[in-house]
Design a protein around this motif. Sequence first.
Motif, PDB file in Angstrom:
ATOM      1  N   PRO A   1       1.058  -1.024  -0.335  1.00 29.69           N
ATOM      2  CA  PRO A   1      -0.070  -0.393  -0.243  1.00 29.69           C
ATOM      3  C   PRO A   1       0.471   1.475   0.318  1.00 29.69           C
ATOM      4  CG  PRO A   1      -0.142  -1.454   1.831  1.00 29.69           C
ATOM      5  CD  PRO A   1       0.744  -1.919   1.451  1.00 29.69           C
ATOM      6  N   TYR A   2       2.290   0.938   0.553  1.00 34.35           N
ATOM      7  CA  TYR A   2       2.903   2.356   0.145  1.00 34.35           C
ATOM      8  C   TYR A   2       3.533   2.563  -0.839  1.00 34.35           C
ATOM      9  CZ  TYR A   2       2.530   2.419   5.835  1.00 34.35           C
ATOM     10  OH  TYR A   2       2.448   1.982   6.707  1.00 34.35           O
ATOM     11  N   MET A   3       3.951   1.464  -1.409  1.00 33.17           N
ATOM     12  CA  MET A   3       4.003   1.972  -2.639  1.00 33.17           C
ATOM     13  C   MET A   3       2.998   2.480  -3.682  1.00 33.17           C
ATOM     14  SD  MET A   3       6.925   1.454  -4.404  1.00 33.17           S
ATOM     15  CE  MET A   3       7.067   2.338  -5.948  1.00 33.17           C
ATOM     16  N   THR A   4       1.591   1.946  -3.527  1.00 39.19           N
ATOM     17  CA  THR A   4       0.616   2.383  -4.382  1.00 39.19           C
ATOM     18  C   THR A   4       0.602   4.023  -4.063  1.00 39.19           C
ATOM     19  OG1 THR A   4      -0.462   0.594  -3.768  1.00 39.19           O
ATOM     20  CG2 THR A   4      -1.326   2.088  -4.745  1.00 39.19           C
ATOM     21  N   THR A   5       0.575   4.189  -2.695  1.00 37.29           N
ATOM     22  CA  THR A   5       0.937   6.073  -2.326  1.00 37.29           C
ATOM     23  C   THR A   5       2.370   6.586  -2.918  1.00 37.29           C
ATOM     24  OG1 THR A   5      -0.350   5.315  -0.408  1.00 37.29           O
ATOM     25  CG2 THR A   5       0.432   7.085  -0.959  1.00 37.29           C
ATOM     26  N   ILE A   6       3.189   6.149  -3.436  1.00 39.55           N
ATOM     27  CA  ILE A   6       4.349   6.551  -3.634  1.00 39.55           C
ATOM     28  C   ILE A   6       4.184   6.773  -5.435  1.00 39.55           C
ATOM     29  CG2 ILE A   6       7.033   6.385  -4.183  1.00 39.55           C
ATOM     30  CD1 ILE A   6       6.474   7.202  -1.688  1.00 39.55           C
ATOM     31  N   VAL A   7       3.550   5.376  -5.985  1.00 41.13           N
ATOM     32  CA  VAL A   7       4.155   6.055  -7.828  1.00 41.13           C
ATOM     33  C   VAL A   7       2.735   7.129  -7.621  1.00 41.13           C
ATOM     34  CG1 VAL A   7       3.098   4.811  -9.445  1.00 41.13           C
ATOM     35  CG2 VAL A   7       4.625   3.596  -8.156  1.00 41.13           C
ATOM     36  N   MET A   8       2.018   6.883  -7.168  1.00 43.37           N
ATOM     37  CA  MET A   8       0.088   7.742  -6.832  1.00 43.37           C
ATOM     38  C   MET A   8       0.860   9.364  -6.530  1.00 43.37           C
ATOM     39  SD  MET A   8      -3.261   8.441  -4.722  1.00 43.37           S
ATOM     40  CE  MET A   8      -2.315   9.730  -3.557  1.00 43.37           C
ATOM     41  N   LEU A   9       1.733   9.527  -5.998  1.00 50.36           N
ATOM     42  CA  LEU A   9       2.379  10.537  -5.725  1.00 50.36           C
ATOM     43  C   LEU A   9       3.504  10.961  -6.228  1.00 50.36           C
ATOM     44  CD1 LEU A   9       2.781  10.691  -1.859  1.00 50.36           C
ATOM     45  CD2 LEU A   9       1.287  12.377  -3.049  1.00 50.36           C
ATOM     46  N   GLY A  10       3.757  10.117  -7.240  1.00 49.94           N
ATOM     47  CA  GLY A  10       5.311  10.318  -8.069  1.00 49.94           C
ATOM     48  C   GLY A  10       4.465  10.971  -9.559  1.00 49.94           C
ATOM     49  N   VAL A  11       3.302   9.652 -10.246  1.00 46.68           N
ATOM     50  CA  VAL A  11       2.536  10.821 -11.771  1.00 46.68           C
ATOM     51  C   VAL A  11       1.788  11.405 -11.098  1.00 46.68           C
ATOM     52  CG1 VAL A  11       0.250   9.107 -12.450  1.00 46.68           C
ATOM     53  CG2 VAL A  11       2.721   7.574 -11.380  1.00 46.68           C
ATOM     54  N   GLY A  12       1.419  12.216 -10.524  1.00 52.81           N
ATOM     55  CA  GLY A  12       0.824  13.028  -9.319  1.00 52.81           C
ATOM     56  C   GLY A  12       1.166  14.302  -9.971  1.00 52.81           C
ATOM     57  N   MET A  13       2.838  14.478  -9.368  1.00 49.70           N
ATOM     58  CA  MET A  13       3.906  15.294  -9.777  1.00 49.70           C
ATOM     59  C   MET A  13       3.788  15.676 -11.004  1.00 49.70           C
ATOM     60  SD  MET A  13       6.500  15.758  -6.374  1.00 49.70           S
ATOM     61  CE  MET A  13       6.717  13.846  -6.103  1.00 49.70           C
ATOM     62  N   ALA A  14       3.997  14.354 -11.664  1.00 57.20           N
ATOM     63  CA  ALA A  14       4.763  14.896 -13.144  1.00 57.20           C
ATOM     64  C   ALA A  14       3.447  15.199 -14.013  1.00 57.20           C
ATOM     65  CB  ALA A  14       4.805  13.547 -13.918  1.00 57.20           C
ATOM     66  N   ALA A  15       2.147  14.858 -13.932  1.00 59.41           N
ATOM     67  CA  ALA A  15       0.947  15.641 -14.269  1.00 59.41           C
ATOM     68  C   ALA A  15       1.133  16.878 -14.301  1.00 59.41           C
ATOM     69  CB  ALA A  15       0.244  14.774 -13.955  1.00 59.41           C
ATOM     70  N   LEU A  16       1.311  17.313 -12.709  1.00 62.68           N
ATOM     71  CA  LEU A  16       1.616  18.738 -11.851  1.00 62.68           C
ATOM     72  C   LEU A  16       2.266  19.218 -12.684  1.00 62.68           C
ATOM     73  CD1 LEU A  16       0.533  21.167 -10.153  1.00 62.68           C
ATOM     74  CD2 LEU A  16       1.942  19.939  -8.889  1.00 62.68           C
ATOM     75  N   GLY A  17       3.454  18.322 -13.121  1.00 63.16           N
ATOM     76  CA  GLY A  17       4.936  19.514 -14.329  1.00 63.16           C
ATOM     77  C   GLY A  17       3.904  20.054 -15.425  1.00 63.16           C
ATOM     78  N   GLY A  18       3.108  18.977 -16.038  1.00 66.46           N
ATOM     79  CA  GLY A  18       2.735  18.760 -17.362  1.00 66.46           C
ATOM     80  C   GLY A  18       1.501  20.022 -17.376  1.00 66.46           C
ATOM     81  N   ALA A  19       1.137  19.876 -16.203  1.00 64.06           N
ATOM     82  CA  ALA A  19       0.038  20.659 -16.344  1.00 64.06           C
ATOM     83  C   ALA A  19       0.221  21.816 -16.511  1.00 64.06           C
ATOM     84  CB  ALA A  19      -1.930  20.397 -14.927  1.00 64.06           C
ATOM     85  N   LEU A  20       1.198  22.769 -15.236  1.00 63.25           N
ATOM     86  CA  LEU A  20       1.702  24.059 -15.461  1.00 63.25           C
ATOM     87  C   LEU A  20       2.707  23.965 -16.664  1.00 63.25           C
ATOM     88  CD1 LEU A  20       2.988  23.697 -11.712  1.00 63.25           C
ATOM     89  CD2 LEU A  20       0.934  24.990 -12.664  1.00 63.25           C
ATOM     90  N   PHE A  21       3.599  23.398 -16.924  1.00 61.40           N
ATOM     91  CA  PHE A  21       4.220  23.943 -18.430  1.00 61.40           C
ATOM     92  C   PHE A  21       3.740  23.679 -19.733  1.00 61.40           C
ATOM     93  CE2 PHE A  21       8.099  23.772 -19.513  1.00 61.40           C
ATOM     94  CZ  PHE A  21       8.922  24.734 -19.235  1.00 61.40           C
ATOM     95  N   ALA A  22       2.192  23.175 -19.860  1.00 58.83           N
ATOM     96  CA  ALA A  22       1.290  23.586 -20.982  1.00 58.83           C
ATOM     97  C   ALA A  22       1.059  24.703 -21.735  1.00 58.83           C
ATOM     98  CB  ALA A  22       0.301  22.911 -20.702  1.00 58.83           C
ATOM     99  N   PRO A  23       1.128  25.866 -20.415  1.00 62.48           N
ATOM    100  CA  PRO A  23       1.123  27.277 -21.338  1.00 62.48           C
ATOM    101  C   PRO A  23       2.292  27.992 -21.589  1.00 62.48           C
ATOM    102  CG  PRO A  23      -0.199  27.230 -18.819  1.00 62.48           C
ATOM    103  CD  PRO A  23       0.456  25.118 -19.834  1.00 62.48           C
TER     104      PRO A  23
END
Lengths: 409, 292
Positions: free
Chosen positions: B189-211
């Motif tokens: 379950p810890y690993m699931t959370t880590i992947v979720m956070l890691g992937v979410g941060m990458a997506a945040l990077g994408g969302a913020l860099f889109a403009p």
Amino acid sequence: MTNRRQVLKAGAAVGISALGFPGIVRAQSNAIKIGHLTPLTGFLGALGEYAVMGIKMATEEINAAGGVMGRKLDVMSEDSVNPATASTKAQRMLEQDKVEFLMGEINSASAQTIMQVAARNKKLFLQIGARSDVLRGKNCNKYTFHVDIPVTVMVNAAGQALLRDGLIKGKRIFCLTSDYLFGHDLSKAAKAFMTANGGTVIGDELTATDTTDFSPFLLKIRQAKPDLVATNLGGNQVTNFVKQYSEFGLPYPVAGFNLNTADAWAAGEGNLAGIWPTVWHHELDTPGSKAFVAEFRKRYGKPPENHAWIEYVSLKIMAQAMNATKSTDTDKLIAYFESQAEFDLLKARKGYFRAWDHQLIQEAFPFTVKPKGQAKDKWDFLAFGAAVPAASQALEIINPAKDQNACSM
Amino acid sequence: MQQLFFLLEQVVNGLVLGGYYLLIALGLSLIFSVGGVVNLAHGAFYALGAYVSVEIARHLGFGAGAVLSPVAVALLGILFERFILRRFYTADPILSLLVTFGLALVAEQAIRMVWGAAPLPASMPDSFKGNVVLGDFLFSRYRLFLLAVVAAVLAGIWTLLHKTSFGRVVRAGIQRPDMVAALGIRLQPYMTTIVMLGVGMAALGGALFAPIAMVHPAMGAEIITVAFVVVVIGGLGSFWGVVLAAMLVGVVRGITIHFVPAAGEASMYVLMFLVLMFRPRGLLGERIEKFE
């Protein structure tokens, strides 16, 4: 288990159907086979997608009208990927797929390698979308004809508008140049134009083709405090630069000598500014262009980009040449093009290939950006200027003269 | 004197850019440290983050896109961990490399099929546009905002890892998964959370860099190389190593462009080469038994 079994069954069914009906895939044995290469991935991939749409539409129209000399056209479009792969694929298309001639390309470096393959095999290559001057100058060859405008024409088209607005004479100009064949060529032509018209180039910085972040360059522009920022960028770079130039809000006017409509659309409303050149645009007010745009919109649900247009007219040019010579023979086609036969380019004036460098001579256009709030939709924020050269002038004057761009075949 | 100032301006700008690299690299590093998997599909989540944010922004505005897109992609990350990544923690590393690389290709092609090869237009709200001059330094207003978001995310992740029981288990799991298991704690379950956070941060990077950068199908492949270089320079298992490396890559790039503009994009590889020559484990890399 049942799931896995179903998947297997479905897979087998697909496999069998592919084996069972090869006729569907390789029909039309007497069709005229045409090899078409264009970048579909990488920094020019977005333009290549429009290129394929354009040539597909032309193929279907020609075939629906009975083909050429009673034979259907069979255009095989493939991703040219990079210069090395482009030449391998071109060789394979000629050798194994037995195509009659080659068409396509946007990337100048890939076009260069395909030109060599065409010359080696003594087959025709209609080089559609690459704009480097050297392709029709120093490195020209007898088997290649060039449809898109060379960089000198782009510089002249935007340059005339810049001169009119007083942005060149006596001004300090900072250039940003894409670090590959096309960019270097563009930079050379741009600098020659600016110096000849009384401007001073105070800097010219090279940027790698994969640059996504331009902030260090923007800081250098601010440090140089130029009167004009002129860009010689290509593909994705243009969009990235334009977005970030708008983000940083620098006060210096900007212009560029290369921008495709797709790059402008990708920048988004409110980000683009300045003066740019183009070879064709979807708001061109001629009956031919209007019909083409309407049909394209009907098919694909969006207006055609200039690469869709140029591929469309290129196939029509080939069809006209084959019909006129009643042949697919390389020498006959070359002779036809060199006879300066005229072609309908959906523009106000017809075009023709210049015999000594095989360049299609045609009109070009400068464009700027509409003031905010005037755009009707997301495709409509570009304000196109009048055709260059003016109707009273010879078409050839915006092209490089023989002494500027030596081509000997 | 003025030259020195210009150089300093590049250094400061490089630090800001480093913050954005960090958003992508930190997740990649965490997933590698805990799971032992080099997630080559990380760039795909970055690209998805950008595409989904543009799609949401079209209907609900920029703010909603920047918030909802990382959340949506993070949820996708749970599925990714649960059904794919989980099978490869103990397998031969080459298998996880292949599967995540394949997934990156599939994702890029899927984006091309859904949204087309032509890039999506994306803009920021007008209020973010323009620059701020602090002292004599010029900053993009939007990037200052981006930097603030990165700092907040960084503080959150650091607190999570170092001040909570969740973080203690994760840090122990990086060093001694067998001991953690012996204590009766399931790492999954810890690993699931880590992947979720890691992937979410990458997506945040994408969302913020889109403009500010082009939103196109291959954007994931572009960023994964940079992120990977940052992780290698920073060293495995080290939170501050990744932070330091991201800043360093940004600064070195700025300085390089100041002197030799054409070499800007090559600078980070030279940096990686130099760091690996002298510190094969990366700048602050820890000795991790399971990888030795």
